[in-house]
Design an enzyme around this catalytic site. Structure first.
Site, short mmCIF file in Angstrom:
data_model
loop_
_atom_site.label_atom_id
_atom_site.label_comp_id
_atom_site.label_asym_id
_atom_site.label_seq_id
_atom_site.Cartn_x
_atom_site.Cartn_y
_atom_site.Cartn_z
N HIS A 187 0.84 -1.21 0.00
CA HIS A 187 0.00 0.00 0.00
C HIS A 187 0.88 1.26 0.00
O HIS A 187 0.73 2.15 -0.85
CB HIS A 187 -0.90 -0.04 1.24
CG HIS A 187 -1.85 1.11 1.37
ND1 HIS A 187 -3.17 1.04 0.97
CD2 HIS A 187 -1.69 2.36 1.88
CE1 HIS A 187 -3.77 2.19 1.21
NE2 HIS A 187 -2.89 3.01 1.78
N GLU A 188 1.81 1.33 0.93
CA GLU A 188 2.68 2.52 1.02
C GLU A 188 3.57 2.63 -0.21
O GLU A 188 3.94 3.74 -0.61
CB GLU A 188 3.52 2.49 2.30
CG GLU A 188 2.73 2.41 3.61
CD GLU A 188 1.68 3.52 3.78
OE1 GLU A 188 1.82 4.57 3.14
OE2 GLU A 188 0.71 3.29 4.54
N HIS A 238 1.79 4.70 -2.72
CA HIS A 238 1.99 6.13 -2.43
C HIS A 238 3.39 6.58 -2.84
O HIS A 238 3.59 7.65 -3.41
CB HIS A 238 1.83 6.38 -0.91
CG HIS A 238 0.41 6.38 -0.41
ND1 HIS A 238 -0.56 7.19 -0.93
CD2 HIS A 238 -0.18 5.68 0.60
CE1 HIS A 238 -1.71 7.00 -0.28
NE2 HIS A 238 -1.51 6.08 0.65
N GLU A 244 -4.53 8.24 -2.65
CA GLU A 244 -5.04 6.97 -2.14
C GLU A 244 -5.33 6.00 -3.30
O GLU A 244 -5.21 4.79 -3.13
CB GLU A 244 -6.31 7.23 -1.31
CG GLU A 244 -6.76 6.07 -0.46
CD GLU A 244 -5.84 5.75 0.72
OE1 GLU A 244 -4.93 6.56 1.03
OE2 GLU A 244 -6.02 4.67 1.32
#
Lengths: 496, 496
Positions: free
Chosen positions: B260-261, B264, B290
């Site tokens: 997930h990160e 980003h 997001e």
């Protein structure tokens, strides 16, 4: 009150210095290489801001008015320290600062390759420019302070110190040092010594370093240990960041390095909170700072008593309980081994002062205009022959090109290393007189009284006393080399 | 040229933001607890400086003059972005900013204990104060922008978005979501699923996370992975710092968190260098940001194709080659498991939108003054019953007191989470149309074209396009929920 305005203003500066220190640490210990350009630009912006704040136009008036205000004795000392910082920051014309910044970074950048290639001819013109500008800086500082040129540079790192005192101190050391080195060399030639052989895993070495820090009272609530190419003690007093570098074939290098930085760290961690952020609340000088790291590394950690603590720790954490190289006697011999060599940073306790005195004599003459850059190699060789019996003829890489200091325009810094060693010996002797049965207590791991002595006499004093006052209050007499000599005699020539 | 002056001024601000971001990361990932007070003071000083620079008096004139200058099309967009940043920073009266800072930090600080104690009565008056001031902020922003009050808050995070669009979008999702959840719940009740059982060592989990980052193209020359209590993506585009938190009993949590990160991070690492440091060079919005993390985590990493890459990696790096819980089919089932629950941050892909829509509906009514703080628990319970079939009556801890956002005065942020999921599905569908045989390529670990598509269509665009323009250019149509619905149908209801 103007003093209060100054106080607030310097606290503000200290907040920016705090962020600068953390980002410096990050750059050395954490940052990936690709982050460097943007980081350098950001740090340069912060430097400009800090310089602007330190040279803000209203400070002159605030200082003048504060000097007429009713202040406590400590506040007067604080005001003087703050004024000194302000004068130092305001003294140099901006053109000179810019010219130095350019010349120094050009010289240092080229030096990295030139040193590898033993390229004195390439290095020489760059260094000549750096020296020319450093002389100009010294001239401006001398005109302001009334000191000699080199003294004015020395004062940046070691206030209250000057060439007259240094000549007396180093002159005395020179009367016995070369003979000490020869004698120790000869003594040790006949001794058996086992070199601990690796590999020692980095994880185990790290645990050992942390255990030593724990034993030495490092406050992990206010600091941490990490890795960087060039070990240092950074961060801020509330959050001290020390670093080391691990060599899998030699655990002792990182271990003693960590202990050295722990000495610096405990000084920082124990500076008085009441003066946090003000110049008077900072460490007294680079020499006194170095005295704390050398107190920990040389006076304490390499002592026979402390080795009784270190040996079982190393045996346990490196899984070497059965290794004959890990006995107390062998590790003590290993940590007091003498080796005359070319390189200052690799030097042992006994030969190190020779490296420093040589550099002091040369850089002083350079700044005072008594010699030129061209004269350095011959002088270097001559002094290396005299002090250590080694020739550096034609070997610039391991001679006058080995250090980064001059390439960066740092003149006046070298004496701090050996001043630190001399301060440390005098401090340790005073602590030994003050604390009953200190050697036995060290061997038993009872270090509390020793740290309390350092806290009361050095750490908590910050810059509230002059260096002379500090040493007299702590040890009963001004700095002198007798205790350093006695320490070396005991360690290297007493029959064990 | 005034535009050039503005450019330089905002670069200067970005340098200080750079140092702030690194020190924020340090505070979360590195700093020992005892460093917090001095650090917070230093960071507050930097915030004041950045605020002063963003509200510097000369900016109004520079902007006015720049708007009359001849600029390229991109420069015009940059100027508008910069002006928007400047307006937002200058809009609020200083008393309001101070009152909010005090009320929010008081409320958040007390909330930490109050939540544990299920103490709604204690929390209520603090939150009422926070809401009162947030309404005042919304009123000021609405008066300036001509938007409704909640729209004016939403615009801080998601420019170009408003309640009318959100109501249409979320309204559509609400027509099928509760039924989807029930159906998926029923479907999965009959399926066998093996839960991978630990312990999984942190060292092995870290290697697995790094391997996933490598696979996903994270640039380790410009970033790193560390540990913090609350995982985040921080740092700066040239040096992106992502963090995770390891649970020895559940490796998947950290692994999917790292992925997930990484989504980003790749957005940040691939923002256009030409616009670095300027508002127009930043990520488009929190929702688009997001969308990148959810593109990586939900669209890509939990897909059956990517699981074919992840399963052997996990088997190898966690030493579970023979573990039946580590087959591709079982890990896919594990990563697409549905579970209706009280807590948003623990929610799965399918139930998550219900948590967000509930919060949006309540916070919107709060800010618009249609309901009061007193009304929240009953509304929360009613909506939880309707969307997820769960009661939160009397359970404030796991109900309306679970999130930090409102306690901190953050209103308008929640929609970004589900907007991100909807953007991500639409983006992934467009990429699937654009890239031949994308599923097969993913399964084979050939991810280059997919990343190139993201680079060309999202990352390199920064804020040069409005969100609508960005979505139309990237996917051929404005944001709509069809692709999100189709994605969920395919993942949860297609026969495998």
């Amino acid at each position: 009150m103007s003093y209060q305005q100054l106080h607030q203003h310097f606290l503000k500066i200290s907040h920016f210095n705090h962020l600068s220190a953390i980002c410096d640490w990050d750059q050395a210990a954490m940052m990936p290489a690709g982050g460097n350009d943007a980081r350098s630009a950001a740090m340069a912006e912060l430097s400009v801001l800090i310089h602007q704040l330190t040279t803000a136009p209203q400070l002159a008036e605030w200082i003048a008015v504060a000097e007429t205000e009713t202040l406590t004795a400590d506040e007067k000392v604080s005001l003087a320290a703050l004024k000194r910082r302000w004068r130092q920051a305001n003294l140099l014309p901006e053109e000179l600062v810019l010219a130095q910044s350019l010349a120094n970074s050009t010289c240092e950048h080229a030096w990295r390759e030139q040193r590898k290639n033993n390229d004195w001819d390439g290095f020489k013109p760059n260094l000549a420019k750096v020296v020319e500008l450093a002389r100009e800086e010294a001239r401006v500082r001398a005109a302001d302070s009334g000191l000699s040129r080199y003294d004015a540079m020395l004062e940046l790192y070691e206030p209250d110190m000057n060439c007259a005192k240094l000549d007396a101190l180093f002159g005395e050391v020179k009367t016995w040092l070369p003979e000490f080195i020869q004698r120790a060399d000869a003594n040790q030639a006949n001794k058996n010594l086992l070199t601990p052989t690796g590999p020692f895993s980095i994880a185990q070495q790290k645990d050992l370093g942390l255990a030593a820090m724990e034993l030495l009272g490092f406050d992990f609530e206010h600091g941490r240990l990490d890795v960087s190419n060039h070990p240092f003690c950074g961060g801020v007093p509330s959050d001290v960041r020390i670093t080391t570098r691990y060599d899998e074939s030699d655990f002792m290098k990182a271990l003693l390095g960590v202990i050295h930085e722990t000495g610096h760290a405990r000084y920082e961690q124990n500076l008085p909170l009441a003066w946090a952020g003000l110049p008077v609340g900072e460490a007294r000088s680079t020499g006194i700072h170095e005295s704390q790291s050398l107190f920990f590394e040389m006076q304490l950690a390499r002592s026979p008593e402390f080795t009784q603590l270190l040996a079982p720790l190393a045996q346990r954490l490196l899984d070497r309980a059965q290794d004959p190289a890990f006995t107390v006697d062998n590790l003590y011999a290993f940590n007091t081994r003498i080796k005359r060599g070319y390189i200052r940073v690799d030097a042992d306790e006994l030969t190190y002062p020779a490296h420093v005195i040589l550099r002091y004599e040369i850089e002083r003459a350079l700044i005072e205009g008594e010699i030129e850059v061209d004269d350095i190699p011959a002088l270097w060789n001559e002094k290396m022959q005299a002090y250590l019996g080694l020739s550096t003829e034609g070997n610039y890489r391991d001679g006058c090109m080995q250090d980064i200091h001059w390439a960066l325009g740092l003149f006046g810094y070298f004496p701090s290393y050996t001043l630190g060693a001399i301060y440390a010996a005098q401090e340790f002797a005073a602590a030994t007189r003050a604390i009953e049965q200190l050697p036995a207590k060290i061997a038993a791991g009872e270090l509390g009284e020793l740290f309390q002595w350092l806290h009361d006499n050095i750490w908590s004093k910050a810059s509230l006393l002059s260096t002379d006052e500090l040493m007299i209050a702590a040890t009963g007499e001004p700095l002198n080399a007798r205790y350093f000599k006695a320490h070396l005699e005991r360690r290297y020539f007493s029959v064990k």
